[in-house]
Design an enzyme around this catalytic site. Structure first.
Site, PDB file in Angstrom:
ATOM      1  N   TYR A 281       0.864  -1.185   0.000  1.00  0.00           N
ATOM      2  CA  TYR A 281       0.000   0.000   0.000  1.00  0.00           C
ATOM      3  C   TYR A 281       0.893   1.224   0.000  1.00  0.00           C
ATOM      4  O   TYR A 281       1.848   1.302   0.767  1.00  0.00           O
ATOM      5  CB  TYR A 281      -0.915   0.013   1.229  1.00  0.00           C
ATOM      6  CG  TYR A 281      -1.809   1.232   1.305  1.00  0.00           C
ATOM      7  CD1 TYR A 281      -2.881   1.406   0.428  1.00  0.00           C
ATOM      8  CD2 TYR A 281      -1.569   2.222   2.256  1.00  0.00           C
ATOM      9  CE1 TYR A 281      -3.689   2.521   0.500  1.00  0.00           C
ATOM     10  CE2 TYR A 281      -2.388   3.358   2.330  1.00  0.00           C
ATOM     11  CZ  TYR A 281      -3.442   3.497   1.451  1.00  0.00           C
ATOM     12  OH  TYR A 281      -4.250   4.605   1.511  1.00  0.00           O
TER      13      TYR A 281
ATOM     14  N   ASP B  63       9.439   3.107  -0.170  1.00  0.00           N
ATOM     15  CA  ASP B  63       8.386   3.800   0.565  1.00  0.00           C
ATOM     16  C   ASP B  63       8.602   3.513   2.046  1.00  0.00           C
ATOM     17  O   ASP B  63       8.263   2.451   2.554  1.00  0.00           O
ATOM     18  CB  ASP B  63       7.015   3.292   0.091  1.00  0.00           C
ATOM     19  CG  ASP B  63       5.869   3.974   0.826  1.00  0.00           C
ATOM     20  OD1 ASP B  63       6.119   4.602   1.867  1.00  0.00           O
ATOM     21  OD2 ASP B  63       4.719   3.853   0.363  1.00  0.00           O
TER      22      ASP B  63
ATOM     23  N   LYS C 216       4.639   9.989   8.465  1.00  0.00           N
ATOM     24  CA  LYS C 216       4.344   9.570   9.844  1.00  0.00           C
ATOM     25  C   LYS C 216       5.322  10.127  10.895  1.00  0.00           C
ATOM     26  O   LYS C 216       5.167  11.250  11.341  1.00  0.00           O
ATOM     27  CB  LYS C 216       4.262   8.048   9.915  1.00  0.00           C
ATOM     28  CG  LYS C 216       3.137   7.508   8.984  1.00  0.00           C
ATOM     29  CD  LYS C 216       2.733   6.114   9.338  1.00  0.00           C
ATOM     30  CE  LYS C 216       1.892   5.476   8.253  1.00  0.00           C
ATOM     31  NZ  LYS C 216       0.481   5.436   8.502  1.00  0.00           N
TER      32      LYS C 216
HETATM   33  N1  PMP Z   1       2.887   4.461   2.163  1.00  0.00           N
HETATM   34  C1  PMP Z   1       2.805   3.559   3.162  1.00  0.00           C
HETATM   35  C2  PMP Z   1       3.796   2.452   3.218  1.00  0.00           C
HETATM   36  C3  PMP Z   1       1.795   3.667   4.118  1.00  0.00           C
HETATM   37  O1  PMP Z   1       1.706   2.749   5.087  1.00  0.00           O
HETATM   38  C4  PMP Z   1       0.882   4.738   4.026  1.00  0.00           C
HETATM   39  C5  PMP Z   1      -0.247   4.920   5.022  1.00  0.00           C
HETATM   40  N2  PMP Z   1      -0.316   4.094   6.070  1.00  0.00           N
HETATM   41  C6  PMP Z   1       1.019   5.652   2.984  1.00  0.00           C
HETATM   42  C7  PMP Z   1       2.035   5.492   2.064  1.00  0.00           C
HETATM   43  C8  PMP Z   1       0.081   6.795   2.842  1.00  0.00           C
HETATM   44  O2  PMP Z   1       0.321   7.732   3.830  1.00  0.00           O
HETATM   45  P1  PMP Z   1      -0.817   8.777   4.259  1.00  0.00           P
HETATM   46  O3  PMP Z   1      -1.877   7.990   4.944  1.00  0.00           O
HETATM   47  O4  PMP Z   1      -0.093   9.734   5.171  1.00  0.00           O
HETATM   48  O5  PMP Z   1      -1.299   9.420   3.014  1.00  0.00           O
END
Ligand code: PMP
Length: 417
Positions: free
Chosen positions: A146, A241, A269
């Protein structure tokens, strides 16, 4: 034991009058585990309190953002002192420069960085940059990973899409995902085939170095090294990511732990200390393709705003002073997960825990058992992520007492399943 009190339920029922499904992000609805979600009124350290006055030990921590726990005194003190100077200016701010410097010093691959407001935005922008830089259209991602909710990535994704069993989001025209190639994780021959077929069209491979959105998925270092090699061979970029993993296991990236050098790193985060943030960075050669220096356009009203930057800066300052504590977090996580696994083994319950460092997830042999386990734990004041596909986290604020209490309660719950 959590008290039955209607305040939480009443607020959620009111929320449903105004917010879609009562929430602003699907997994929060407790769709997977059933029942009303807890709505959190306040947090302190590793504890959160709902509107009915119940206290929980929090293993969600704003989806892994709050590594220092809730309302860390230094973060709050620094935020309080800057609030009266203004909230957002839309100009470069000293705190923004300072946070960029800390990240550049902590992460060898990052020579330049761009701040945005969420992980989604950072991934979306990094992909645009990779496409602009390579002048190629295609992106490779892995099944069940994701990367936020950008249109082109909502295919066979984990997190909320896995929780709600949505293979491809409705509302995304097929043309928008036409350039997204999805490959099973750790499948060497599949990635080789994809590159043989589309190599000169592939701009980048996008990967979570430690999977955090289909439960926790252990990194396969040899596979990650393989995609590093194959991307280099085909002159495509490798994008890590690290929205979850950046500063989660040590003061730096998972890339560093795994000994791999991606071309672009995406953060989020933790680096925002609990406020909305995303960032992406890499070497000068790639990053200078971004406007205003280059032709890849990406902009935002609130990016780099001083409040978020300060929350991130203070969080990273505290983390850098307490780097030895990362080890403690891992020991706690190992103890907790092992205690729960042992209790399950004694009961012949097929409960599996996947863990990497201080993040972990549960799998039970059926969704029904997961729900039962989840609901019982919640009743006993333990707040885990409300889906088998979401990760749980530890913070620096969790004490050995919290861990012991959680392990004991889990044993009790397991003995009743
Ligand atoms: N990349 C990863 C690996 C994530 O786990 C997440 C959200 N948990 C995101 C991107 C998207 O981040 P956001 O919810 O801050 O848009």
């Amino acid at each position: 034991m959590a008290k039955r009190d209607l305040r939480n339920e009443k607020l959620f029922s009111r929320a449903k009058n105004y917010l879609v499904g009562g929430v602003d992000s699907p997994v929060r609805s407790f769709h997977y585990v059933g029942g009303d979600p807890i709505l959190i009124r306040k947090g302190k350290g590793a504890q959160v309190y709902d509107y009915s006055g119940n206290k929980y030990i929090d293993y969600v921590l704003s989806c892994g953002s709050l590594i220092l726990g809730h309302v860390h005194p230094e973060v709050i003190k620094d935020l309080t002192s800057i609030l009266s100077s203004g909230l957002s200016f839309g100009t470069t701010h000293k705190s923004e420069v300072e946070l960029a410097k800390v990240l550049q010093e902590a992460i060898p691959q990052i020579k330049k960085i761009r701040f945005v407001n969420s992980g989604t935005e950072a991934v979306m922008s990094a992909i645009r940059l990779a496409r602009g830089y390579t002048d190629r259209p295609k992106i490779v991602k892995f099944t069940n990973s994701y990367h936020g909710h950008a249109d082109s990535l909502l295919v066979k994704a984990g997190s909320g899409l896995a929780t709600l069993a949505i293979p491809v989001s409705s509302g995304v025209p097929p043309e928008f995902t036409e350039h997204t190639l999805v490959v099973p994780y750790a499948d060497f021959s599949a990635i080789e085939r994809i590159f043989r077929k589309y190599g000169p069209e592939i701009a980048a491979v996008l990967v979570e170095p430690v999977g955090g959105n289909y439960g926790v998925i252990q990194p396969q270092t040899s596979f990650l090294k393989y995609i590093r090699d194959i991307t280099q061979r085909y002159k495509a970029l490798l994008i890590f990511d690290e929205v979850i993993t950046g500063f989660r296991f040590h003061f730096g990236t998972a890339a560093e732990i795994l000994g791999i050098e991606p071309d672009l790193i995406i953060l989020g985060k933790i680096i925002g200390g609990g406020l909305p943030i995303g960032a992406y960075g890499g070497n000068d050669r790639i990053m200078r393709h971004l406007a205003p220096l280059g032709k890849v356009y990406q902009a935002s009203t609130f990016s780099g705003n001083p409040v978020v930057m300060q929350a991130g800066l203070t969080t990273l300052r505290v983390l850098s002073q307490r780097q030895d504590d990362y080890k403690r977090l891992e020991i706690f996580a190992e103890y907790l997960t092992k205690s729960i696994e042992d209790a399950a083994k004694r009961r012949n319950l097929a409960l599996k825990i996947a863990r990497f460092g201080s993040m972990f997830s549960f799998k039970l042999n059926s969704k029904r058992y997961f729900k039962l386990f989840y609901q019982q734990m919640l009743k006993k004041g333990i707040y885990f992520a409300p889906s088998e596909f979401e990760a749980n986290f530890l913070s620096f604020a969790h004490s050995s007492k919290d861990i012991e209490e959680t392990a004991l309660k889990a044993k009790k719950v397991i003995s009743t399943l």
